[in-house]
Each structure stands twice: as C-alpha cells, then as structure tokens.
Write a protein that holds these residues in place. Structure first.
Motif, short mmCIF file in Angstrom:
data_model
loop_
_atom_site.label_atom_id
_atom_site.label_comp_id
_atom_site.label_asym_id
_atom_site.label_seq_id
_atom_site.Cartn_x
_atom_site.Cartn_y
_atom_site.Cartn_z
N SER A 30 -8.09 -0.65 -11.69
CA SER A 30 -9.44 -0.82 -11.15
C SER A 30 -9.47 -0.74 -9.63
O SER A 30 -10.52 -0.58 -9.02
CB SER A 30 -10.02 -2.17 -11.59
OG SER A 30 -9.29 -3.25 -11.02
N THR A 31 -8.30 -0.88 -9.02
CA THR A 31 -8.20 -0.77 -7.56
C THR A 31 -7.27 0.38 -7.20
O THR A 31 -6.27 0.61 -7.88
CB THR A 31 -7.65 -2.06 -6.94
OG1 THR A 31 -6.36 -2.34 -7.48
CG2 THR A 31 -8.58 -3.23 -7.23
N SER A 32 -7.60 1.09 -6.18
CA SER A 32 -6.78 2.23 -5.77
C SER A 32 -5.92 1.87 -4.57
O SER A 32 -6.41 1.27 -3.61
CB SER A 32 -7.68 3.42 -5.41
OG SER A 32 -6.89 4.48 -4.89
N PRO A 33 -4.63 2.21 -4.61
CA PRO A 33 -3.76 1.90 -3.47
C PRO A 33 -3.92 2.89 -2.33
O PRO A 33 -3.36 2.70 -1.26
CB PRO A 33 -2.36 2.01 -4.08
CG PRO A 33 -2.52 3.04 -5.15
CD PRO A 33 -3.90 2.84 -5.72
N THR A 34 -4.65 3.96 -2.56
CA THR A 34 -4.82 4.98 -1.52
C THR A 34 -6.24 4.98 -0.99
O THR A 34 -7.18 4.57 -1.67
CB THR A 34 -4.48 6.38 -2.07
OG1 THR A 34 -5.31 6.63 -3.22
CG2 THR A 34 -3.04 6.46 -2.47
N SER A 35 -6.41 5.46 0.21
CA SER A 35 -7.72 5.51 0.84
C SER A 35 -8.42 6.83 0.54
O SER A 35 -7.78 7.89 0.51
CB SER A 35 -7.56 5.35 2.36
OG SER A 35 -8.80 5.59 3.00
N PRO A 36 -9.75 6.80 0.33
CA PRO A 36 -10.48 8.06 0.08
C PRO A 36 -10.72 8.87 1.34
O PRO A 36 -11.21 10.00 1.29
CB PRO A 36 -11.81 7.55 -0.51
CG PRO A 36 -12.00 6.20 0.11
CD PRO A 36 -10.61 5.62 0.22
N LEU A 37 -10.39 8.31 2.51
CA LEU A 37 -10.59 9.01 3.78
C LEU A 37 -9.63 10.19 3.90
O LEU A 37 -8.53 10.18 3.33
CB LEU A 37 -10.37 8.05 4.95
CG LEU A 37 -11.38 6.89 5.07
CD1 LEU A 37 -10.94 5.95 6.17
CD2 LEU A 37 -12.78 7.42 5.34
N PRO A 38 -9.98 11.20 4.64
CA PRO A 38 -9.10 12.36 4.82
C PRO A 38 -7.88 11.99 5.66
O PRO A 38 -7.92 11.06 6.47
CB PRO A 38 -9.99 13.37 5.53
CG PRO A 38 -11.01 12.53 6.24
CD PRO A 38 -11.28 11.36 5.35
N TRP A 39 -6.81 12.74 5.46
CA TRP A 39 -5.60 12.57 6.26
C TRP A 39 -5.89 13.02 7.69
O TRP A 39 -6.62 13.99 7.91
CB TRP A 39 -4.49 13.44 5.65
CG TRP A 39 -3.14 13.18 6.26
CD1 TRP A 39 -2.22 12.27 5.86
CD2 TRP A 39 -2.58 13.87 7.38
NE1 TRP A 39 -1.12 12.33 6.67
CE2 TRP A 39 -1.30 13.30 7.62
CE3 TRP A 39 -3.02 14.88 8.24
CZ2 TRP A 39 -0.46 13.72 8.64
CZ3 TRP A 39 -2.19 15.31 9.27
CH2 TRP A 39 -0.92 14.73 9.46
N PRO A 40 -5.45 12.34 8.77
CA PRO A 40 -4.47 11.23 8.75
C PRO A 40 -5.11 9.85 8.71
O PRO A 40 -4.40 8.85 8.72
CB PRO A 40 -3.71 11.45 10.05
CG PRO A 40 -4.76 11.98 10.98
CD PRO A 40 -5.66 12.85 10.15
N LEU A 41 -6.44 9.78 8.67
CA LEU A 41 -7.09 8.47 8.64
C LEU A 41 -6.70 7.69 7.39
O LEU A 41 -6.65 6.46 7.41
CB LEU A 41 -8.62 8.64 8.70
CG LEU A 41 -9.19 9.17 10.02
CD1 LEU A 41 -10.70 9.35 9.90
CD2 LEU A 41 -8.86 8.22 11.16
#
Length: 323
Positions: A30-41
């Motif tokens: 239910s939780t994602s360890p990665t950010s949906p923001l583009p790389w490198p943010l």
C-alpha cells in the motif's frame, strides 16, 4: 519483526512463517518506497533502504508459496518497474512466477521454451540456467536435468548449489557413487556447511545400510554436522540412527575380511566405546528437543514439526523418551 523475517533467506522460512509473511503483503504494497517525481528529484524523496528490495523479493516468494498470486504479481511488477524487465534477476523472478502459476506440463513446457529463448540471447544468465533445470525436474526429465547441470558446472565449477542439486538428482536414480562425489565437491567449497555434511552422511548410509565402511563414514559426517551446529536436530537423528546400527556390528567378533565387504577398505572402523558415547549424546539431545518443543518453549519453537515427530518415533523404538 515482519521485516526481520522478510530478510531471512526463503529456504529458511517455514510454511507457517511464509503464510504469516504473505498476509503482510497488502500493507507493504500500500506504500511505495520510490518517489513519483522525475529523476534526479526522485532520489531526494525516495524511502528506499538497502533492505527494501530484499524484503520485496522474499515477499514474492512467500506470496507464491501460499497461493497469493495477486500479491506476487504486484511485487513482481514493482520490482520490474524499479530494475527493468531486462535485468537478469528480474528475468529469473518472472520465470519463477510463471512456474508457480503453471497448471500442467503444457504450461511448464511454455516456461521452458521461454528460458531457451533467454539463454539463446544470453547464455551467461546462470539464474535462468538453474530455473531451466528446475523445470526439467518438474517435467520428469531427470537425465536432461543432469546434463544441463553438468554443463553449468563446467562453466561454474565452484557453484555449491549446483553441485548439491546434481547430487540430489543422482541420488534419486540410486547412483550413490556419483551423488557422494557431488556432495564432496560441495564440502570442498563450503567445508563448514553442516547440512551438507548431514546430506553426505545420508548418502553413505543409503549406499550400503548394512556395511561397516559406509556406516563409519556416515557417522563421521553426522558427528561433524552437530559439531558445527549444536542444535541441529537432523544431525542428532542421523547420529542416533547410525550409531545404533554400528554398535551391534562392532560388537560382533567377525573377521576383518567380513567387515570390510565394501570397496572402501581403507576406512578404519570407530571404537565401540566411542560409538556408544555418541549414541548416548544423540539420545539425550533428541529427548531434550522433544520435551522442550512439546512443552511449548518459545526458544525451541523454530524446530521442524516433522523432524520432531520423526525423532520421537526413533526414540520410541528404543523406549527412551521420558514422559
């Protein structure tokens, strides 16, 4: 606690633990360890840790073992998104997923064909080579599996897992000499692997269960297994079984020629008194494990129930389980 279990190698997880872990899949997914923001943010806001993907991989195995195919698919998709569909490890995990979902030999044949295509493009993918062997075993093609493992070991002669697998295949065919050779190779690579010592001991016993030299070698390896792991129940079971068979053989006043009726004539028999002491030690250890497990002692809860039952039956035959 959940994360500690999910960091445990899959082979060391009991069916009960696998079920408990697979039930944790929904909150983890239910939780994602990665950010949906583009790389490198995305790197600045990522919640990844060194353990994150080990946890996901072991969660995949736990979900497949318990039949939670939906959660397994979600985990696989997440791993694929993170590492890419062409990643060697991801290709192997995808194959394991497809094997688990296969309903019959026809489905397994399709998985096998997929592995063949992967290896044609990349012959160095040893993960897929090993999965190919697993499919051959499932299809009952033991001779082909042996050939495939032999080729693998020609290119990777220090692969202990492959040697152990090859030994198991030879043993299934009753080819004890070849199976013993394979486990000896395992011990050359991993001399302190107590489970490998126990497996080699078992092979020596099965090769000639009434002959003194194989029983002597079996005793040595079972003794070494419990020396390396003082709480190894299977090792004590083997030590008890083999010593019980050796004692009457050593007690008989037979000639050396009758005793050494095996090809391995250079194996000196153990001293009778030493074998009796080992038999007493094994009996004591097995009885203690049975009592502690039966009383619900949490420190002993990790024992395999089937092994405890087998140990009780072995001691019951001698009338040595204290009530």
């Amino acid at each position: 606690m959940t994360h500690a279990n999910l960091l445990t190698p899959p082979a060391q997880i009991t069916p009960q633990t696998a079920l408990a872990l697979s039930q944790k899949a929904p909150p983890i997914l239910s939780t994602s360890p990665t950010s949906p923001l583009p790389w490198p943010l995305s790197l600045l806001f990522s919640r990844e840790t060194p353990e994150t993907w080990t946890i996901h991989e072991n969660l995949l195995f736990a979900s497949l073992r318990t039949g939670d195919d939906a959660s397994a698919r979600q985990v696989l998709d997440r791993l694929t998104t993170r590492f890419g569909a062409d990643n060697e490890r991801i290709i192997t995990l995808r194959g394991i997923y497809e094997e688990a979902l296969a309903k019959d030999d026809k489905d397994l044949e399709k998985v096998f064909e997929g592995y063949e295509k992967v290896l044609k493009a990349d012959p160095t993918n040893f993960g897929v080579r090993k999965r190919r062997v697993a499919v051959l075993k499932s299809l009952g093609r033991t001779a082909d599996a042996i050939t495939a493992l032999t080729v693998l070991l020609e290119n990777s002669p220090t692969d202990a897992e492959a040697w152990a697998e090859l030994g198991e295949l030879y043993a299934s065919m009753g080819a004890w000499g070849q199976a013993i050779f394979c486990l000896e190779e395992v011990l050359l690579i991993m001399p302190n692997a107590w489970s490998a010592h126990a497996q080699l001991a078992t092979l020596h016993y099965l090769s000639a269960p009434a002959s003194l030299p194989p029983l002597t070698l079996s005793l040595r390896h079972f003794a070494r297994s419990v020396e390396l792991n003082d709480s190894y129940l299977r090792g004590y079971y083997g030590l008890k079984l083999i010593s019980s068979k050796l004692i009457p053989l050593l007690s008989e006043s037979t000639s050396v020629s009758k005793r050494n009726n095996n090809d391995d004539d250079d194996t000196p028999p153990p001293k009778l008194q030493s074998v009796k002491k080992l038999e007493e030690l094994a009996t004591s250890k097995l009885a203690e494990a049975i009592r502690q497990y039966s009383s619900g002692n949490k420190d002993w809860a990790g024992l395999d129930e089937a092994e405890v039952i087998a140990a009780r039956e072995l001691l019951d035959r001698d009338g040595k389980v204290e009530r």
